[in-house]
Design a protein around this motif. Structure first.
Motif, PDB file in Angstrom:
ATOM      1  N   PHE A  94      -0.418   7.991  -4.911  1.00 29.61           N
ATOM      2  CA  PHE A  94      -1.802   7.824  -4.451  1.00 29.61           C
ATOM      3  C   PHE A  94      -1.941   8.287  -3.004  1.00 29.61           C
ATOM      4  O   PHE A  94      -2.821   9.096  -2.668  1.00 29.61           O
ATOM      5  CB  PHE A  94      -2.173   6.352  -4.612  1.00 29.61           C
ATOM      6  CG  PHE A  94      -3.519   5.944  -4.081  1.00 29.61           C
ATOM      7  CD1 PHE A  94      -4.623   6.769  -4.188  1.00 29.61           C
ATOM      8  CD2 PHE A  94      -3.681   4.697  -3.486  1.00 29.61           C
ATOM      9  CE1 PHE A  94      -5.868   6.369  -3.707  1.00 29.61           C
ATOM     10  CE2 PHE A  94      -4.910   4.293  -3.000  1.00 29.61           C
ATOM     11  CZ  PHE A  94      -6.003   5.126  -3.103  1.00 29.61           C
ATOM     12  N   GLU A  95      -1.062   7.806  -2.136  1.00 33.37           N
ATOM     13  CA  GLU A  95      -1.117   8.188  -0.726  1.00 33.37           C
ATOM     14  C   GLU A  95      -0.879   9.684  -0.537  1.00 33.37           C
ATOM     15  O   GLU A  95      -1.524  10.327   0.298  1.00 33.37           O
ATOM     16  CB  GLU A  95      -0.094   7.380   0.067  1.00 33.37           C
ATOM     17  CG  GLU A  95      -0.430   5.898   0.167  1.00 33.37           C
ATOM     18  CD  GLU A  95       0.684   5.080   0.787  1.00 33.37           C
ATOM     19  OE1 GLU A  95       0.384   4.044   1.392  1.00 33.37           O
ATOM     20  OE2 GLU A  95       1.868   5.479   0.665  1.00 33.37           O
ATOM     21  N   TYR A 127     -10.361   5.961   8.104  1.00 32.56           N
ATOM     22  CA  TYR A 127      -9.786   5.857   9.449  1.00 32.56           C
ATOM     23  C   TYR A 127      -8.439   6.579   9.500  1.00 32.56           C
ATOM     24  O   TYR A 127      -8.122   7.257  10.490  1.00 32.56           O
ATOM     25  CB  TYR A 127      -9.606   4.385   9.822  1.00 32.56           C
ATOM     26  CG  TYR A 127      -8.987   4.178  11.188  1.00 32.56           C
ATOM     27  CD1 TYR A 127      -9.768   4.262  12.341  1.00 32.56           C
ATOM     28  CD2 TYR A 127      -7.629   3.897  11.325  1.00 32.56           C
ATOM     29  CE1 TYR A 127      -9.205   4.081  13.595  1.00 32.56           C
ATOM     30  CE2 TYR A 127      -7.057   3.712  12.578  1.00 32.56           C
ATOM     31  CZ  TYR A 127      -7.847   3.800  13.703  1.00 32.56           C
ATOM     32  OH  TYR A 127      -7.275   3.637  14.947  1.00 32.56           O
ATOM     33  N   GLN A 128      -7.655   6.430   8.429  1.00 30.11           N
ATOM     34  CA  GLN A 128      -6.333   7.054   8.375  1.00 30.11           C
ATOM     35  C   GLN A 128      -6.427   8.566   8.173  1.00 30.11           C
ATOM     36  O   GLN A 128      -5.589   9.322   8.686  1.00 30.11           O
ATOM     37  CB  GLN A 128      -5.517   6.438   7.241  1.00 30.11           C
ATOM     38  CG  GLN A 128      -4.068   6.902   7.187  1.00 30.11           C
ATOM     39  CD  GLN A 128      -3.269   6.167   6.123  1.00 30.11           C
ATOM     40  OE1 GLN A 128      -3.762   5.226   5.494  1.00 30.11           O
ATOM     41  NE2 GLN A 128      -2.037   6.588   5.925  1.00 30.11           N
ATOM     42  N   GLY A 188      -4.775   6.110 -12.669  1.00 29.69           N
ATOM     43  CA  GLY A 188      -4.890   4.670 -12.510  1.00 29.69           C
ATOM     44  C   GLY A 188      -3.966   4.211 -11.398  1.00 29.69           C
ATOM     45  O   GLY A 188      -2.794   4.602 -11.358  1.00 29.69           O
ATOM     46  N   VAL A 189      -4.489   3.397 -10.502  1.00 26.73           N
ATOM     47  CA  VAL A 189      -3.699   3.010  -9.318  1.00 26.73           C
ATOM     48  C   VAL A 189      -3.503   1.504  -9.192  1.00 26.73           C
ATOM     49  O   VAL A 189      -3.040   1.019  -8.149  1.00 26.73           O
ATOM     50  CB  VAL A 189      -4.327   3.582  -8.018  1.00 26.73           C
ATOM     51  CG1 VAL A 189      -4.296   5.097  -8.026  1.00 26.73           C
ATOM     52  CG2 VAL A 189      -5.762   3.085  -7.826  1.00 26.73           C
ATOM     53  N   MET A 196      -4.424  -0.899   0.367  1.00 24.44           N
ATOM     54  CA  MET A 196      -5.167  -0.093   1.345  1.00 24.44           C
ATOM     55  C   MET A 196      -6.168  -0.935   2.142  1.00 24.44           C
ATOM     56  O   MET A 196      -6.452  -0.649   3.301  1.00 24.44           O
ATOM     57  CB  MET A 196      -5.905   1.049   0.634  1.00 24.44           C
ATOM     58  CG  MET A 196      -4.976   2.111   0.083  1.00 24.44           C
ATOM     59  SD  MET A 196      -4.039   2.916   1.402  1.00 24.44           S
ATOM     60  CE  MET A 196      -3.256   4.246   0.509  1.00 24.44           C
ATOM     61  N   ALA A 197      -6.679  -1.982   1.499  1.00 22.45           N
ATOM     62  CA  ALA A 197      -7.647  -2.850   2.172  1.00 22.45           C
ATOM     63  C   ALA A 197      -6.969  -3.884   3.066  1.00 22.45           C
ATOM     64  O   ALA A 197      -7.638  -4.596   3.815  1.00 22.45           O
ATOM     65  CB  ALA A 197      -8.524  -3.552   1.144  1.00 22.45           C
ATOM     66  N   GLY A 198      -5.646  -3.988   2.975  1.00 25.40           N
ATOM     67  CA  GLY A 198      -4.922  -4.987   3.757  1.00 25.40           C
ATOM     68  C   GLY A 198      -4.882  -6.346   3.104  1.00 25.40           C
ATOM     69  O   GLY A 198      -4.449  -7.321   3.721  1.00 25.40           O
TER      70      GLY A 198
END
Length: 247
Positions: A94-95, A127-128, A188-189, A196-198
């Motif tokens: 995904f990343e 942001y990333q 699908g992740v 990602m949301a922390g």
């Protein structure tokens, strides 16, 4: 692709490759030619669900590629004497795809999780990856045949669609969507939006390198014990299937 590039575990065909080879040889060519791809990142739980659920089994087998997400799948490949090259964690794939979308000016769409989670995930991702083309996002509390969501995504025609609805729902949605569109890398992740949301964290790199990410998650979430206990059953079924074939 030749059949020797697949390892079959409980009748699920895993592509035998590395993460970077998969990106270079499967993802990037499809992306450049606007060929839709359904990618399943399968761990032992997903394989077991497919083994027990004929409809889901068919959907996974009809996916374009199944990659091994979970050390249990690698262990199973050793049991069938056809070792997979490496584990390809879904979160890492995904990343990597987010990097590609950013670097190649491709658009992305996020579907799944709670509304506040997907919103925060998108904020953190932007942001990333400044300038990333986010075609849109939607929470995951939908029916898989929700026409409004289909229409929104079809209008935007994103290059990547990441679906975090949990299994088997996320692959059912992708299977249905892919049948009516002409482009998009669809994957699908699972719980990746939460990361990602922390909302949750991956294991430290040392744990990941030692293939102990499952243990770290169990320590942090003892409620996962029931899921972890499914691994021995999965390996027993793999072994049983191997000996049945020999017989």
């Amino acid at each position: 692709m030749s059949t020797d590039q697949y390892v079959h575990i409980l009748d699920i065909p895993f592509i035998n490759t590395t993460k970077e080879q998969f990106i270079a040889q499967q993802v990037l060519p499809a992306l450049s030619q606007n060929i839709p791809l359904h990618i399943v990142t399968a761990n032992p739980e997903i394989v077991m669900e497919a083994h027990q659920n004929p409809r889901y089994h068919q959907i996974v087998k009809e996916a374009d590629y199944v990659v091994p997400d979970g050390i249990g799948v690698i262990m199973a490949s050793k049991l069938v004497n056809n070792r997979l090259s490496e584990r390809i964690p879904g979160i890492e794939l995904f990343e990597r795809m987010l990097e590609i979308a950013h670097d190649h000016n491709k658009s992305v769409y996020f579907l799944g999780a709670k509304e506040e989670v997907v919103e925060q995930a998108v904020t953190n991702i932007q942001y990333q990856y400044p300038g990333l083309d986010v075609a849109g996002y939607h929470h995951g509390y939908i029916d898989i045949h929700d026409q409004a969501v289909f229409d929104e995504i079809q209008t935007e025609e994103p290059d990547f669609i990441f679906v975090a609805l949990g299994f088997p729902k996320q692959d059912e949605w992708i299977h249905h969507y892919k049948g009516i569109v002409g482009k998009g890398i669809l994957m699908g992740v699972g719980g990746s939006f939460d990361v990602m949301a922390g909302e949750s964290k991956r294991a430290p790199k040392a744990w990941i390198k030692l293939n102990l990410e499952w243990l770290y998650r169990l320590i942090k979430q003892p409620s996962r014990l029931i899921r972890v206990l499914k691994l021995p059953l999965f390996l027993i079924k793999v072994l049983w299937g191997k000996y049945i074939k020999k017989g």
